[in-house]
Design a protein around this motif. Structure first.
Motif, PDB file in Angstrom:
ATOM      1  N   ARG A   1      13.387 -17.480  -6.140  1.00  0.00           N
ATOM      2  CA  ARG A   1      13.226 -18.922  -6.007  1.00  0.00           C
ATOM      3  C   ARG A   1      14.214 -19.563  -5.036  1.00  0.00           C
ATOM      4  NH1 ARG A   1      13.579 -21.260 -11.427  1.00  0.00           N
ATOM      5  NH2 ARG A   1      15.661 -22.003 -10.878  1.00  0.00           N
ATOM      6  N   PRO A   2      15.458 -19.089  -4.897  1.00  0.00           N
ATOM      7  CA  PRO A   2      16.366 -19.704  -3.916  1.00  0.00           C
ATOM      8  C   PRO A   2      15.922 -19.549  -2.462  1.00  0.00           C
ATOM      9  CG  PRO A   2      17.634 -18.547  -5.591  1.00  0.00           C
ATOM     10  CD  PRO A   2      16.198 -18.164  -5.795  1.00  0.00           C
ATOM     11  N   GLY A   3      14.827 -18.840  -2.203  1.00  0.00           N
ATOM     12  CA  GLY A   3      14.302 -18.813  -0.843  1.00  0.00           C
ATOM     13  C   GLY A   3      14.344 -17.474  -0.150  1.00  0.00           C
ATOM     14  N   ARG A   4      14.467 -16.383  -0.925  1.00  0.00           N
ATOM     15  CA  ARG A   4      14.524 -15.051  -0.323  1.00  0.00           C
ATOM     16  C   ARG A   4      13.297 -14.231  -0.711  1.00  0.00           C
ATOM     17  NH1 ARG A   4      19.746 -16.135  -2.016  1.00  0.00           N
ATOM     18  NH2 ARG A   4      19.290 -15.226  -4.061  1.00  0.00           N
ATOM     19  N   LEU A   5      12.844 -13.431   0.250  1.00  0.00           N
ATOM     20  CA  LEU A   5      11.802 -12.439   0.007  1.00  0.00           C
ATOM     21  C   LEU A   5      12.457 -11.070   0.060  1.00  0.00           C
ATOM     22  CD1 LEU A   5       8.755 -11.776  -0.344  1.00  0.00           C
ATOM     23  CD2 LEU A   5       8.582 -11.738   2.167  1.00  0.00           C
ATOM     24  N   ARG A   6      12.353 -10.320  -1.044  1.00  0.00           N
ATOM     25  CA  ARG A   6      13.032  -9.031  -1.153  1.00  0.00           C
ATOM     26  C   ARG A   6      12.004  -7.901  -1.145  1.00  0.00           C
ATOM     27  NH1 ARG A   6      18.113  -9.825  -3.246  1.00  0.00           N
ATOM     28  NH2 ARG A   6      18.525  -7.793  -2.251  1.00  0.00           N
ATOM     29  N   ARG A   7      12.427  -6.792  -0.552  1.00  0.00           N
ATOM     30  CA  ARG A   7      11.547  -5.623  -0.481  1.00  0.00           C
ATOM     31  C   ARG A   7      12.104  -4.512  -1.367  1.00  0.00           C
ATOM     32  NH1 ARG A   7       8.403  -3.691   4.875  1.00  0.00           N
ATOM     33  NH2 ARG A   7       7.141  -2.054   3.910  1.00  0.00           N
ATOM     34  N   ILE A   8      11.228  -3.892  -2.141  1.00  0.00           N
ATOM     35  CA  ILE A   8      11.570  -2.749  -2.979  1.00  0.00           C
ATOM     36  C   ILE A   8      10.875  -1.526  -2.393  1.00  0.00           C
ATOM     37  CG2 ILE A   8      11.434  -1.771  -5.309  1.00  0.00           C
ATOM     38  CD1 ILE A   8      11.364  -4.645  -6.364  1.00  0.00           C
ATOM     39  N   THR A   9      11.620  -0.472  -2.146  1.00  0.00           N
ATOM     40  CA  THR A   9      11.076   0.724  -1.499  1.00  0.00           C
ATOM     41  C   THR A   9      10.164   1.475  -2.461  1.00  0.00           C
ATOM     42  OG1 THR A   9      12.834   2.225  -2.212  1.00  0.00           O
ATOM     43  CG2 THR A   9      13.243   0.890  -0.223  1.00  0.00           C
ATOM     44  N   PRO A  10       9.342   2.384  -1.945  1.00  0.00           N
ATOM     45  CA  PRO A  10       8.512   3.209  -2.827  1.00  0.00           C
ATOM     46  C   PRO A  10       9.324   4.020  -3.835  1.00  0.00           C
ATOM     47  CG  PRO A  10       7.714   3.335  -0.572  1.00  0.00           C
ATOM     48  CD  PRO A  10       9.003   2.596  -0.517  1.00  0.00           C
TER      49      PRO A  10
ATOM     50  N   PRO B   1       0.806  -1.237   0.000  1.00  0.00           N
ATOM     51  CA  PRO B   1       0.000   0.000   0.000  1.00  0.00           C
ATOM     52  C   PRO B   1       0.832   1.277   0.000  1.00  0.00           C
ATOM     53  CG  PRO B   1      -0.866  -1.583   1.592  1.00  0.00           C
ATOM     54  CD  PRO B   1       0.445  -2.127   1.117  1.00  0.00           C
ATOM     55  N   ASP B   2       2.073   1.217   0.510  1.00  0.00           N
ATOM     56  CA  ASP B   2       2.891   2.439   0.574  1.00  0.00           C
ATOM     57  C   ASP B   2       3.608   2.746  -0.739  1.00  0.00           C
ATOM     58  OD1 ASP B   2       4.881   0.532   0.450  1.00  0.00           O
ATOM     59  OD2 ASP B   2       5.812   1.044   2.360  1.00  0.00           O
ATOM     60  N   GLY B   3       3.335   1.938  -1.775  1.00  0.00           N
ATOM     61  CA  GLY B   3       4.000   2.140  -3.054  1.00  0.00           C
ATOM     62  C   GLY B   3       5.202   1.256  -3.266  1.00  0.00           C
ATOM     63  N   GLY B   4       5.610   0.515  -2.248  1.00  0.00           N
ATOM     64  CA  GLY B   4       6.705  -0.437  -2.390  1.00  0.00           C
ATOM     65  C   GLY B   4       6.216  -1.755  -2.947  1.00  0.00           C
ATOM     66  N   MET B   5       7.121  -2.696  -3.037  1.00  0.00           N
ATOM     67  CA  MET B   5       6.795  -4.006  -3.587  1.00  0.00           C
ATOM     68  C   MET B   5       7.560  -5.091  -2.849  1.00  0.00           C
ATOM     69  SD  MET B   5       6.893  -3.079  -7.665  1.00  0.00           S
ATOM     70  CE  MET B   5       7.905  -1.594  -7.499  1.00  0.00           C
ATOM     71  N   LEU B   6       7.028  -6.308  -2.938  1.00  0.00           N
ATOM     72  CA  LEU B   6       7.704  -7.512  -2.459  1.00  0.00           C
ATOM     73  C   LEU B   6       7.952  -8.435  -3.645  1.00  0.00           C
ATOM     74  CD1 LEU B   6       5.606  -8.301   0.750  1.00  0.00           C
ATOM     75  CD2 LEU B   6       7.913  -7.325   0.683  1.00  0.00           C
ATOM     76  N   VAL B   7       9.142  -9.031  -3.679  1.00  0.00           N
ATOM     77  CA  VAL B   7       9.501  -9.965  -4.743  1.00  0.00           C
ATOM     78  C   VAL B   7      10.063 -11.229  -4.101  1.00  0.00           C
ATOM     79  CG1 VAL B   7      10.981 -10.394  -6.753  1.00  0.00           C
ATOM     80  CG2 VAL B   7      10.030  -8.117  -6.376  1.00  0.00           C
ATOM     81  N   THR B   8       9.571 -12.373  -4.543  1.00  0.00           N
ATOM     82  CA  THR B   8      10.167 -13.637  -4.101  1.00  0.00           C
ATOM     83  C   THR B   8      11.273 -14.036  -5.068  1.00  0.00           C
ATOM     84  OG1 THR B   8       8.549 -14.961  -5.335  1.00  0.00           O
ATOM     85  CG2 THR B   8       8.045 -14.471  -3.033  1.00  0.00           C
TER      86      THR B   8
END
Length: 526
Positions: A212-221, A203-210
């Motif tokens: 496949r090797p098992g990491r969840l990454r966050r992208i800032t607004p 909701p804040d304009g950022g994003m989440l990306v998975t």
């Protein structure tokens, strides 16, 4: 072999045995596949049975000839050399045994090197494997009899003389539609992602990306990739196609901070598709809880499904693959393999699921007969759930999902096995739902979005389907009946498209599947 035995006799014996062995192996492969369908109560008439066997001889047979030919050449040279001075009287038996052992070793090597767990479907179980090895043993016996005659001599065939009999066959690629380029601009938002799989908008304009090797990454607004992965991700089985798959925000995310992750869990020898929920707090996952685990466990790291879609009633649907070697399980309601399951947000079973009152069915199952669904969206306007799934060699499908329906795999498909063998004689079968669209040859469909914004008016109401093989996005008009592909987009990027999403701003976002994957944004050309 007597001293008067000529090389032409040896070569003729090898060529005859090779053709006989390849033909027998093709026939055995077909019978094993068809018998597996009989186990699913599929009716196959004698005419269809014979026609399928004959078709496999001409399509699968040449492919198998190459594989069998290499192993047969090596095994027979070893057998003849090994019995030149000893065990001469046992030469026929040694040649037969060597042919079987050589083919077994070839199967194991090919299965180790090829992406699918088992390339030749007949070898998935012990009975099929033994039948294939028996066909090789017959060829070895025949070669020994023809090459040595009655005298049981000691010469052995030269490799150079018979290599010409083992030739690789080329198969033409399918027709590729012309690409129509719209007026759009593609820009890189983030690079350096390792095999990204799924994207979710915060909701804040950022994003989440998975990854496949098992990491969840966050992208800032601001479009910056946080260098530190989100902590608290569940333990993920990685390797092959296994890994971290979809990330999906709970419908009430702004209040609950809840999100859902699908992933491979367990070990290579006993693994599942799992679903977990947690709360996102800053860059941490809190209160992680596994809420669903597909059963039974399977061996190998292929075909997990893993897509998540939310329905208007607040339940979610999760796709589950057939595990590649377990395709018949997709027709058995006692197994989650090859199904879509519908769950409440806490993982419990909705009381109106189609099989909750069937004591022989797993209550989570929503639909079945799927191969590997990796595209799943709910169409609010059409009030329907739309899925696509991977076929084998061709037969990728788009389906509209009805509760309790059977979507055919492996009883009915437009695709062939990767070896050009028939999976089934049928493209349609009573009691199964035909696809609204199928791609043959395969595009290897990945993520899918339903475009509903006005920034690209011509795409409004259409599906945007990522293609891993075609390295493009396929624009599909879903229609009220059959779906129609209208064009292919973004092929100029030349990258495998893993996920497609429509952003809150109406832009189209793409994830490219590679060790240096990118997040791309597509906007109208100004």
């Amino acid at each position: 072999m007597s001293e008067r035995t000529s090389w032409p006799r040896v070569i003729l014996g090898f060529a005859t045995a090779l053709v006989v062995g390849a033909a027998l192996g093709s026939v055995v492969q077909t019978q094993v596949n068809l018998i597996a369908l009989l186990g699913l109560d599929v009716e196959i008439g004698i005419g269809t049975w014979l026609a399928t066997t004959l078709e496999d001889l001409f399509k699968f047979g040449p492919v198998y000839l190459v594989m069998f030919g290499v192993s047969f050449l090596v095994s027979q040279i070893v057998a003849m050399v090994g019995t030149r001075f000893v065990l001469t009287s046992w030469r026929t038996s040694v040649c037969a045994l060597a042919a079987a052992v050589g083919l077994w070793a070839t199967f194991k090597l090919v299965d180790h090197l090829a992406p699918p767990p088992t390339l030749i479907a007949a070898t998935r179980d012990v009975g099929g494997m033994l039948a294939m090895l028996a066909s090789a043993a017959i060829a070895g016996w025949l070669f020994a009899r023809m090459a040595t005659g009655r005298s049981g001599a000691r010469r052995y065939p030269g490799a150079a003389a018979v290599l010409a009999l083992v030739t690789l066959l080329g198969f033409p690629d399918g027709e590729v539609r012309a690409e129509t380029v719209d007026s759009y601009r593609v820009e890189t938002v983030v690079s350096g992602l390792e095999h990204p799989w799924s994207l979710a908008f915060l909701p804040d304009g950022g994003m989440l990306v998975t990854e496949r090797p098992g990491r969840l990454r966050r992208i800032t607004p601001d479009g910056e990739l946080d260098p530190e992965p989100v902590s608290g991700v569940p333990e993920v089985l990685t390797g092959g196609q296994a890994g971290l798959f979809d990330v999906s925000l709970a419908p009430d995310f702004e209040d609950s901070r809840g999100l859902y992750l699908s992933y491979a869990c367990g070990t290579v020898q006993a693994n599942h598709t799992c679903l977990a929920r947690a709360r996102l707090e800053g860059n941490d996952l809190r209160d992680l809880e596994e809420i669903f685990r597909a059963r039974p466990a399977k061996v190998g790291t292929a075909h997990y499904g893993g897509r998540i879609a939310w329905l208007p009633d607040g339940t979610l649907v999760l796709s589950l693959g057939d595990g590649f070697d377990y395709r018949e399980e997709a027709q058995r309601l006692s197994s989650h393999i090859g199904t879509l399951v519908r769950l409440r947000p806490d993982g419990t079973v909705p009381p109106d699921n189609p099989f909750v009152d069937d004591p022989d069915a797993l209550p989570e199952i929503y639909s079945y007969g799927h191969r590997n669904v990796q595209g799943l969206v709910y169409d609010d306007a059409g009030e329907r759930l739309i899925a696509h799934e991977h076929g084998p060699r061709g037969g990728d499908e788009i389906n509209v999902i009805e509760p309790g329906a059977n979507y055919g795999w492996p009883v009915a498909t437009h695709g062939l096995d990767y070896t050009w063998a028939r999976v089934t004689p049928y493209t349609e079968y009573p009691g199964t739902e035909p696809p609204r669209l199928h791609w043959t040859p395969s595009i290897a469909p990945s993520g899918m979005a339903l475009y509903t914004d006005d920034r690209f008016p011509r795409w409004r109401g259409d599906l945007l389907v990522g293609g891993l093989v075609t390295r493009a996005v396929h624009r599909v008009e879903p229609g009220s009946g059959d779906a129609t592909e209208r064009e292919r987009l973004f092929g100029e990027q030349g990258e495998r498209i893993r996920d497609v999403r429509t952003g809150p701003d109406g832009s189209v976002y793409l994830l490219t599947d590679s060790p240096e994957g990118r997040l791309l944004r597509v906007t109208p050309q100004q």
